[in-house]
Design an enzyme around this catalytic site. Structure first.
Site, PDB file in Angstrom:
ATOM      1  N   ASP A  53      12.259  -0.040   1.069  1.00 14.24           N
ATOM      2  CA  ASP A  53      11.972   1.393   1.175  1.00 14.24           C
ATOM      3  C   ASP A  53      12.623   1.945   2.444  1.00 14.24           C
ATOM      4  OD1 ASP A  53       9.575   3.228  -0.325  1.00 14.24           O
ATOM      5  OD2 ASP A  53      10.424   3.990   1.551  1.00 14.24           O
ATOM      6  N   LYS A 101       8.280   7.823 -23.191  1.00 18.64           N
ATOM      7  CA  LYS A 101       7.620   7.989 -21.886  1.00 18.64           C
ATOM      8  C   LYS A 101       7.379   9.465 -21.590  1.00 18.64           C
ATOM      9  CE  LYS A 101       6.189   7.790 -17.702  1.00 18.64           C
ATOM     10  NZ  LYS A 101       4.784   7.424 -17.428  1.00 18.64           N
ATOM     11  N   ASN A 159       3.479  11.978 -21.894  1.00 16.46           N
ATOM     12  CA  ASN A 159       2.903  12.894 -20.898  1.00 16.46           C
ATOM     13  C   ASN A 159       2.992  14.332 -21.350  1.00 16.46           C
ATOM     14  OD1 ASN A 159       2.083  10.916 -19.202  1.00 16.46           O
ATOM     15  ND2 ASN A 159       3.859  11.022 -17.849  1.00 16.46           N
ATOM     16  N   ARG A 179       0.162  14.993 -23.692  1.00 21.37           N
ATOM     17  CA  ARG A 179      -1.098  15.158 -22.937  1.00 21.37           C
ATOM     18  C   ARG A 179      -1.142  16.550 -22.313  1.00 21.37           C
ATOM     19  NH1 ARG A 179      -5.105  11.829 -21.233  1.00 21.37           N
ATOM     20  NH2 ARG A 179      -6.036  12.146 -19.178  1.00 21.37           N
ATOM     21  N   ARG A 232     -10.500  12.760 -36.510  1.00 20.78           N
ATOM     22  CA  ARG A 232      -9.052  12.767 -36.186  1.00 20.78           C
ATOM     23  C   ARG A 232      -8.688  13.874 -35.195  1.00 20.78           C
ATOM     24  NH1 ARG A 232      -9.744  11.638 -41.249  1.00 20.78           N
ATOM     25  NH2 ARG A 232      -9.363  13.732 -42.054  1.00 20.78           N
ATOM     26  N   CYS A 240       3.453  13.733 -12.651  1.00 14.02           N
ATOM     27  CA  CYS A 240       3.968  13.298 -13.952  1.00 14.02           C
ATOM     28  C   CYS A 240       3.897  14.384 -15.014  1.00 14.02           C
ATOM     29  CB  CYS A 240       3.200  12.061 -14.388  1.00 14.02           C
ATOM     30  SG  CYS A 240       3.131  10.844 -13.106  1.00 14.02           S
ATOM     31  N   LYS A 276       6.055  17.356 -14.593  1.00 13.47           N
ATOM     32  CA  LYS A 276       7.511  17.121 -14.551  1.00 13.47           C
ATOM     33  C   LYS A 276       8.048  16.632 -15.884  1.00 13.47           C
ATOM     34  CE  LYS A 276       8.945  12.972 -13.268  1.00 13.47           C
ATOM     35  NZ  LYS A 276       9.208  11.786 -12.437  1.00 13.47           N
ATOM     36  N   TYR A 313      -5.358  16.149  -6.930  1.00  8.92           N
ATOM     37  CA  TYR A 313      -4.977  16.729  -8.220  1.00  8.92           C
ATOM     38  C   TYR A 313      -5.929  16.322  -9.328  1.00  8.92           C
ATOM     39  CZ  TYR A 313      -2.419  12.611 -10.170  1.00  8.92           C
ATOM     40  OH  TYR A 313      -2.059  11.377 -10.675  1.00  8.92           O
ATOM     41  N   ARG A 372      -0.511  15.648  -4.796  1.00 13.02           N
ATOM     42  CA  ARG A 372       0.784  16.112  -5.306  1.00 13.02           C
ATOM     43  C   ARG A 372       0.609  17.100  -6.469  1.00 13.02           C
ATOM     44  NH1 ARG A 372       3.976  10.684  -6.446  1.00 13.02           N
ATOM     45  NH2 ARG A 372       1.851   9.949  -6.872  1.00 13.02           N
TER      46      ARG A 372
HETATM   47  N1  SAJ Z   1      -6.396  17.054 -16.694  1.00 13.26           N
HETATM   48  C1  SAJ Z   1      -7.075  18.120 -17.284  1.00 13.26           C
HETATM   49  N2  SAJ Z   1      -7.797  17.885 -18.423  1.00 13.26           N
HETATM   50  C2  SAJ Z   1      -7.872  16.638 -18.983  1.00 13.26           C
HETATM   51  C3  SAJ Z   1      -7.167  15.568 -18.369  1.00 13.26           C
HETATM   52  C4  SAJ Z   1      -6.438  15.804 -17.227  1.00 13.26           C
HETATM   53  O1  SAJ Z   1      -7.043  19.247 -16.805  1.00 13.26           O
HETATM   54  O2  SAJ Z   1      -8.569  16.482 -19.984  1.00 13.26           O
HETATM   55  C5  SAJ Z   1      -5.604  17.290 -15.491  1.00 13.26           C
HETATM   56  C6  SAJ Z   1      -6.076  16.465 -14.314  1.00 13.26           C
HETATM   57  O3  SAJ Z   1      -7.113  17.124 -13.629  1.00 13.26           O
HETATM   58  C7  SAJ Z   1      -4.809  16.365 -13.469  1.00 13.26           C
HETATM   59  C8  SAJ Z   1      -3.699  16.375 -14.505  1.00 13.26           C
HETATM   60  O4  SAJ Z   1      -4.272  16.846 -15.724  1.00 13.26           O
HETATM   61  O5  SAJ Z   1      -4.674  17.509 -12.647  1.00 13.26           O
HETATM   62  C9  SAJ Z   1      -3.046  15.014 -14.741  1.00 13.26           C
HETATM   63  O6  SAJ Z   1      -4.051  14.030 -14.733  1.00 13.26           O
HETATM   64  P1  SAJ Z   1      -4.024  12.851 -15.858  1.00 13.26           P
HETATM   65  O7  SAJ Z   1      -5.137  11.947 -15.586  1.00 13.26           O
HETATM   66  O8  SAJ Z   1      -3.968  13.480 -17.194  1.00 13.26           O
HETATM   67  O9  SAJ Z   1      -2.620  12.130 -15.698  1.00 13.26           O
HETATM   68  P2  SAJ Z   1      -1.887  11.413 -14.460  1.00 13.26           P
HETATM   69  O10 SAJ Z   1      -0.770  12.312 -14.073  1.00 13.26           O
HETATM   70  O11 SAJ Z   1      -2.808  10.947 -13.400  1.00 13.26           O
HETATM   71  O12 SAJ Z   1      -1.308  10.132 -15.237  1.00 13.26           O
HETATM   72  C10 SAJ Z   1      -0.511  10.350 -16.386  1.00 13.26           C
HETATM   73  C11 SAJ Z   1      -0.976   9.361 -17.450  1.00 13.26           C
HETATM   74  N3  SAJ Z   1      -0.340   9.649 -18.702  1.00 13.26           N
HETATM   75  C12 SAJ Z   1      -1.106   9.701 -19.837  1.00 13.26           C
HETATM   76  O13 SAJ Z   1      -2.324   9.554 -19.801  1.00 13.26           O
HETATM   77  C13 SAJ Z   1      -0.378   9.937 -21.111  1.00 13.26           C
HETATM   78  C14 SAJ Z   1      -0.600   7.965 -17.015  1.00 13.26           C
HETATM   79  O14 SAJ Z   1      -0.856   7.019 -18.056  1.00 13.26           O
HETATM   80  C15 SAJ Z   1       0.890   7.907 -16.679  1.00 13.26           C
HETATM   81  O15 SAJ Z   1       1.281   6.608 -16.280  1.00 13.26           O
HETATM   82  C16 SAJ Z   1       1.169   8.866 -15.558  1.00 13.26           C
HETATM   83  O16 SAJ Z   1       0.861  10.188 -16.042  1.00 13.26           O
HETATM   84  C17 SAJ Z   1       2.619   8.751 -15.164  1.00 13.26           C
HETATM   85  O17 SAJ Z   1       2.873   8.125 -14.111  1.00 13.26           O
HETATM   86  O18 SAJ Z   1       3.471   9.187 -15.941  1.00 13.26           O
END
Ligand code: SAJ
Length: 448
Positions: free
Chosen positions: A46, A222, A226, A229, A262, A276, A279, A337, A345
């Site tokens: 790093d 990948k 995200n 989600r 479902r 994630c 982006k 976050y 972040r």
């Molecule tokens: N959030 C909501 N409502 C929800 C779930 C999350 O508002 O029901 C918000 C959270 O508060 C947060 C944001 O979304 O601000 C992201 O949080 P997260 O837990 O959904 O996701 P990350 O960014 O911590 O991790 C995600 C995950 N991806 C998925 O679940 C598909 C993780 O598995 C990935 O490895 C990660 O992105 C990544 O590194 O890409």
């Protein structure tokens, strides 16, 4: 005569392959630590000298449950060494794992400058037989159109013949990195069968479940995971806006909808943060021409509009008791976050703080897991944050906020206290009984 491929495969199988992990961040460092724990000799590289010093002292530069223990163990045995020098590790390594940040620029386009610099350094130093494994999230096409050709040009080696190249995106949920990296499932996309075989054997030394696929599918999957989600959350957020106008409660509506076997609607909130989901949707669509009906992009805009909605809710709540936001004192609880981590972040708390401050209010933030200011004054304790405030905005479902003593809170705030519950974790009836103006995201607040 053993081929370079067979020699590398043997060293990986025998557990005496040398590994260089480039990037000691939230993904690279847990990856390096687990590879060292699996028995490999690992150099984690790093440019940040503080990170190098911290890791070599057996500590973790950031909070990730279980990581510090593993680093302490493997640093002590000499299996994990941190360095800012790339030459040494590249001279000895059989496997090079690239796990550097791939952000988006202000215009929401992929910024691969750091990855490009690292790929150039690797290409210039690459030896025959090495497996290069990219973990960083990339736009579809990057590995086969940019990374592979650049390494071939700089090294004079041919992929699949002289060196091997694979894309193995991570699925770490920050706060659960060690378990996620161990459990998987993990996509492994080789540029050809030999790269795929080496990458699968190597990945299986740490990860319990490997899913082999082609590189392009891995790149798209990948970013699709995200993006899906993020779209789901955007739908939940718009459902919340619908419920706020129609006398329903989004928590109940989602609970009921999800009784359908479902259907799985996620939770609304004050916006979507983290490096994630904010982006990857832009990566996914970066090479496509979806026109104006670009769902991932629309979802991003919906989620990015939620902090502004939170500011509106707080302004309306104060207005309902004759208070002007510009003359009020606001406590923003939760700057990470999401709860359970110390990562701020892209936190939605930042635009909430900025939006309230822009209206002239005095803003104080508090988060038990982070002292990041986000531009506001940071209170040393929850009590100090809320004392004398007109409105409390609960941004995350941090367990400390779940246990808020509403009676004590009402007593420490100014007359006609307001509370904006962005995660719907508080007892709204009790809050009303205690004289709060309670406003929850997705609930019919103050309308008519
Ligand atoms: N959030 C909501 N409502 C929800 C779930 C999350 O508002 O029901 C918000 C959270 O508060 C947060 C944001 O979304 O601000 C992201 O949080 P997260 O837990 O959904 O996701 P990350 O960014 O911590 O991790 C995600 C995950 N991806 C998925 O679940 C598909 C993780 O598995 C990935 O490895 C990660 O992105 C990544 O590194 O890409």
């Amino acid at each position: 005569m053993t081929s370079a491929f067979e020699a590398t495969r043997k060293r990986i199988r025998d557990g005496n392959a040398r590994v260089a992990v480039i990037g000691a961040g939230y993904v690279g460092l847990p990856t390096a630590a687990l590879l060292a724990e699996a028995g490999f000799k690992v150099d984690v590289v790093d440019i940040n000298e503080d990170i190098v010093r911290t890791v070599n002292s057996g500590k973790s530069p950031f909070t990730e449950p279980g990581l510090a223990d593993i680093i302490r163990k493997v640093a002590r045995t000499g299996r994990l060494k941190a360095t800012s020098d790339l030459d040494g590790p590249m001279t000895d390594s059989d496997v090079v794992v690239i796990s550097v940040q791939t952000p988006i620029g202000p215009e929401k386009r992929p910024d691969l400058a750091v990855l490009d610099r690292v790929v150039t350094s690797v290409g210039e130093r690459l030896r025959k037989g090495v497996l290069v494994q990219v973990v960083s999230t990339v736009p579809p096409g990057t590995i086969t159109k940019k990374v592979g050709p650049k390494i071939e040009k700089l090294s004079g080696l041919r992929s699949e013949a002289d060196f091997f190249l694979a894309y193995t995106p991570e699925r770490i949920a920050p706060g659960n990195a060690i378990a996620d990296l161990r459990k998987g499932p993990r996509l492994v996309g080789g540029v050809g069968p030999r790269s795929a075989e080496l990458a699968a054997i190597f990945t299986r030394t740490v990860c319990g479940e490997v899913v082999e696929c082609d590189v392009r599918s891995a790149e798209i999957s990948k970013t699709a995971e995200n993006s899906f989600r993020d779209v789901n959350i955007a739908f939940a957020n718009q459902l919340a806006l619908i419920c706020e106008r129609s006398g329903a409660d989004v928590s109940e509506v989602i609970r009921l909808a999800n009784t359908h076997p479902r259907v799985n609607i996620l939770d609304p909130g004050p916006g979507v943060g983290g490096p994630c989901l904010t982006k990857d949707p832009y990566f996914l669509v970066s090479g496509a021409s979806l026109g104006k009906f670009n769902i991932p992009k629309i979802a991003r805009n919906v989620n990015d509009s939620m902090p502004g909605h939170v500011v509106e809710l707080a302004t309306k709540a104060l207005g309902s008791v004759g208070k002007d936001m510009g003359k009020s004192r606001i406590a923003v609880l939760g700057t990470t976050y999401k709860s359970g981590i110390d990562d701020t972040r892209e936190s939605p708390a930042r635009p909430v703080v900025e939006g309230i401050a822009a209206l002239g209010a005095a803003v104080v933030t508090y988060d038990p897991d982070s002292g990041t200011t986000l531009g506001a004054k940071v209170a040393p304790s929850l009590e100090k944050a809320v004392s004398g405030s007109d409105c409390v905005i609960v941004m995350t479902d941090n367990k400390v906020f779940r246990k808020l003593d509403l009676r004590k809170l009402a007593g420490s705030m100014r007359k006609d206290p307001c509370i904006v519950d962005c995660r719907r974790i508080l007892d709204q009836k009790k809050a009303a009984r205690l004289g709060f103006v309670y406003v929850g995201i997705g609930r019919d607040n103050l309308e008519g």
